[in-house]
Design a protein around this motif. Structure first.
Motif, short mmCIF file in Angstrom:
data_model
loop_
_atom_site.label_atom_id
_atom_site.label_comp_id
_atom_site.label_asym_id
_atom_site.label_seq_id
_atom_site.Cartn_x
_atom_site.Cartn_y
_atom_site.Cartn_z
N LEU A 147 0.84 -1.19 0.00
CA LEU A 147 0.00 0.00 0.00
C LEU A 147 0.88 1.25 0.00
CD1 LEU A 147 -2.49 -1.06 2.84
CD2 LEU A 147 -2.65 -1.56 0.39
N GLY A 148 0.41 2.30 -0.67
CA GLY A 148 1.20 3.52 -0.66
C GLY A 148 0.70 4.55 -1.64
N SER A 149 1.55 5.54 -1.88
CA SER A 149 1.24 6.68 -2.72
C SER A 149 1.83 6.48 -4.11
CB SER A 149 1.83 7.95 -2.08
OG SER A 149 3.25 7.87 -2.09
N SER A 150 1.98 7.57 -4.85
CA SER A 150 2.60 7.49 -6.17
C SER A 150 4.05 7.01 -6.08
CB SER A 150 2.56 8.85 -6.87
OG SER A 150 3.24 9.84 -6.09
N ARG A 151 4.70 7.25 -4.94
CA ARG A 151 6.07 6.76 -4.76
C ARG A 151 6.10 5.24 -4.85
NH1 ARG A 151 8.02 7.50 0.20
NH2 ARG A 151 10.15 7.86 -0.51
N THR A 152 5.11 4.61 -4.21
CA THR A 152 5.01 3.15 -4.28
C THR A 152 4.49 2.72 -5.64
OG1 THR A 152 4.67 2.94 -1.90
CG2 THR A 152 3.88 1.14 -3.27
N ALA A 153 3.46 3.41 -6.15
CA ALA A 153 2.87 3.05 -7.44
C ALA A 153 3.93 2.98 -8.54
CB ALA A 153 1.77 4.04 -7.81
N MET A 154 4.87 3.95 -8.54
CA MET A 154 5.91 4.00 -9.56
C MET A 154 7.19 3.28 -9.15
SD MET A 154 5.51 7.96 -10.78
CE MET A 154 3.90 8.65 -11.21
N GLY A 155 7.32 2.98 -7.86
CA GLY A 155 8.60 2.45 -7.37
C GLY A 155 8.64 0.96 -7.17
N VAL A 156 7.50 0.32 -6.92
CA VAL A 156 7.48 -1.13 -6.67
C VAL A 156 7.00 -1.82 -7.94
CG1 VAL A 156 6.48 -2.97 -5.28
CG2 VAL A 156 7.09 -0.79 -4.21
N LEU A 196 4.38 -10.51 -4.61
CA LEU A 196 4.25 -9.06 -4.42
C LEU A 196 3.20 -8.51 -5.38
CD1 LEU A 196 7.95 -7.78 -4.17
CD2 LEU A 196 6.41 -8.42 -2.31
N PHE A 197 2.38 -7.60 -4.87
CA PHE A 197 1.44 -6.89 -5.74
C PHE A 197 1.35 -5.44 -5.29
CE2 PHE A 197 -2.42 -5.34 -7.63
CZ PHE A 197 -2.37 -5.89 -8.91
N ASN A 198 1.37 -4.54 -6.27
CA ASN A 198 1.36 -3.10 -6.02
C ASN A 198 -0.09 -2.60 -5.97
OD1 ASN A 198 1.61 -0.27 -6.15
ND2 ASN A 198 3.49 -0.40 -7.34
N ALA A 199 -0.57 -2.26 -4.78
CA ALA A 199 -1.95 -1.78 -4.60
C ALA A 199 -1.99 -0.31 -4.25
CB ALA A 199 -2.66 -2.60 -3.53
N ALA A 200 -0.96 0.45 -4.62
CA ALA A 200 -0.87 1.86 -4.25
C ALA A 200 -1.81 2.72 -5.09
CB ALA A 200 0.56 2.35 -4.42
N LEU A 201 -2.31 3.80 -4.48
CA LEU A 201 -3.10 4.81 -5.19
C LEU A 201 -2.37 6.15 -5.09
CD1 LEU A 201 -6.79 4.12 -4.03
CD2 LEU A 201 -5.54 3.12 -5.95
N PHE A 228 6.12 -1.73 7.89
CA PHE A 228 6.21 -0.40 7.30
C PHE A 228 7.40 -0.37 6.35
CE2 PHE A 228 4.16 0.84 11.42
CZ PHE A 228 2.99 1.34 10.88
N VAL A 229 7.26 0.36 5.24
CA VAL A 229 8.37 0.50 4.30
C VAL A 229 8.55 1.99 3.99
CG1 VAL A 229 6.83 0.08 2.31
CG2 VAL A 229 9.32 -0.20 2.06
N TYR A 230 9.78 2.45 4.14
CA TYR A 230 10.15 3.83 3.84
C TYR A 230 10.94 3.80 2.53
CZ TYR A 230 11.34 8.66 5.18
OH TYR A 230 11.46 10.04 5.25
N LEU A 231 10.32 4.26 1.45
CA LEU A 231 10.89 4.14 0.11
C LEU A 231 12.05 5.13 -0.11
CD1 LEU A 231 8.10 2.62 -0.29
CD2 LEU A 231 8.31 3.28 -2.68
N PRO A 232 12.83 4.91 -1.18
CA PRO A 232 14.02 5.74 -1.41
C PRO A 232 13.70 7.22 -1.61
CG PRO A 232 14.15 3.73 -2.70
CD PRO A 232 12.76 3.77 -2.12
N GLU A 233 14.64 8.03 -1.13
CA GLU A 233 14.67 9.47 -1.38
C GLU A 233 16.09 9.82 -1.81
OE1 GLU A 233 11.57 11.16 1.99
OE2 GLU A 233 13.64 10.77 2.56
N SER A 234 16.22 10.83 -2.65
CA SER A 234 17.55 11.25 -3.08
C SER A 234 18.26 11.94 -1.92
CB SER A 234 17.44 12.21 -4.26
OG SER A 234 16.88 13.45 -3.85
N SER A 235 19.59 11.99 -2.03
CA SER A 235 20.36 12.66 -0.97
C SER A 235 19.99 14.13 -0.88
CB SER A 235 21.86 12.50 -1.24
OG SER A 235 22.21 13.06 -2.50
#
Length: 376
Positions: free
Chosen positions: A88-97, A117-122, A295-302
């Motif tokens: 579950l997640g936002s566009s970060r997950t939708a495009m990242g997983v 694995l299945f991407n159910a992000a909105l 909980f998963v904290y997805l990547p962020e740039s430096s």
């Protein structure tokens, strides 16, 4: 008018029907009008009934969710015995997983089924929308073994222009969402009345959501939402826009725009009580249905990580650590897993970045949830 003109008009031939003819014509017109009105009424009722039947399907009412669930049903049917991991997640997950990449790289050991694995992000999801998706998924009959919940500090602020319920389009709400509306929407009674009205007159109330799927050119570009679902793959992944990897000028421009957006948010930042409550209730909901939770904290740039003021970084880390401790939920902190050149704007992965990230995420999920069920 001169006397000459009046005389000429007097001698013009009359085109007025005799009174008797008019009297006979009126009932005829009324008799002809009645069937027309009747057929119009029948057609309107039939159209409304058809719109109601069609819009009750999640694939039509909320295609971003419904089309994902249709794909999920297919993937589950194709992979019997594999434990489902719903992300579950936002566009970060939708495009990242990008689960297809995990499928290509997983061990596929018959003695130990790999996580499915299945991407159910909105897009736009914070903890409230994540809970909405999970409630719907259970109502639709899915029973994930693991629920992974995206954690991202900016979407926990929930004030000013960042109120999460404002990001939920009213015409995507369904009857299954009513408990969520009552729990989290400040204007719940009004929203429910609006839902009732749209359900009574779906041909009008849901017209834009219907038209965008059958006659897009009739919908103004600013009201079209089909871009949120039009390129989903079979695993729920939404590809990011085409973007050249690397430290390019286009990427630098995206980062600069994001800094203009997020610096004011961080200046007034706090974790909203509703966001905290939504996380806790989502964990409880998943566990009540027998799922493990993480909980998963997805990547962020430096560069984006440097935008966090020290106070905001501390508040977010303490909040996430508190959730993990209080609820006994593991955290997959993947903020620094991906090189900056594969992150478009600070927090959305490019297509190659999503592939690399998911090839790392799959094994991490398998290690964190070795039994793929129960606690944690």
């Amino acid at each position: 008018m001169t006397r000459t003109v009046r005389l000429r008009l007097t001698w013009l031939p009359s085109t007025t029907l005799p009174r008797a003819s008019v009297a006979r014509a009126a009932p005829v017109r009324r008799r002809r009008a009645r069937p027309t009105l009747l057929w119009f009424g029948v057609a309107a009722l039939a159209l409304n009934a058809l719109a109601g039947a069609v819009s009750s399907d999640a694939r039509v009412r909320d295609p971003e969710y419904g089309r994902r669930m249709s794909r999920l049903r297919d993937r589950v049917a194709e992979n019997p015995g594999r434990p489902l991991v719903l992300v579950l997640g936002s566009s970060r997950t939708a495009m990242g997983v990008r689960p297809g990449e995990w499928e290509a790289a997983r061990p596929a050991d018959p003695a130990r089924p790999d996580p499915l694995l299945f991407n159910a992000a909105l897009l736009g999801s914070g903890p409230i929308m994540e809970q909405m998706v999970l409630r719907r998924a259970y109502a639709d009959g899915f029973r994930p073994a693991v629920v992974l919940i995206e954690y991202w500090p900016p979407f926990l602020h929930n004030a000013g222009g960042w109120v999460e319920t404002h990001r939920i389009a009213r015409d995507r709400l369904m009857d299954v969402d009513r408990p969520l509306v009552r729990d989290y929407f400040p204007d719940a009674a009004r929203i429910e009345r609006e839902m009732d009205w749209k359900n009574r007159v779906p041909a009008f109330g849901h017209r834009e959501r219907l038209l965008v799927q059958v006659a897009q050119r009739w919908v103004p570009p600013e009201k079209r939402s089909d871009w949120t679902w039009d390129d989903l793959d079979g695993w729920g992944w939404k590809p990011a826009p085409e973007f050249e990897p690397g430290l390019t000028p286009a990427r630098a421009a995206c980062h600069a725009r994001c800094a203009d957006i997020y610096n004011p948010l961080f200046a007034a930042y706090r974790v909203a009580p509703a966001a905290d409550r939504a996380f806790r209730e989502t964990v409880a909901l998943a566990r009540a249905h027998g799922a493990a939770v993480g909980f998963v904290y997805l990547p962020e740039s430096s560069e984006f990580r440097k935008l966090y003021p020290e106070r905001v970084e501390r508040v977010a880390r303490e909040h996430l650590a508190g959730l993990s401790r209080d609820l006994g939920v593991p955290v997959l902190d993947t903020r620094d897993w991906i090189d900056d050149g594969l992150i478009m704007d600070g927090f959305h992965l490019t297509r190659p970045g999503a592939a690399e990230y998911t090839r790392k995420l799959g094994p991490a999920v398998a290690r964190t949830f070795p039994t793929t069920g129960g606690a944690p």
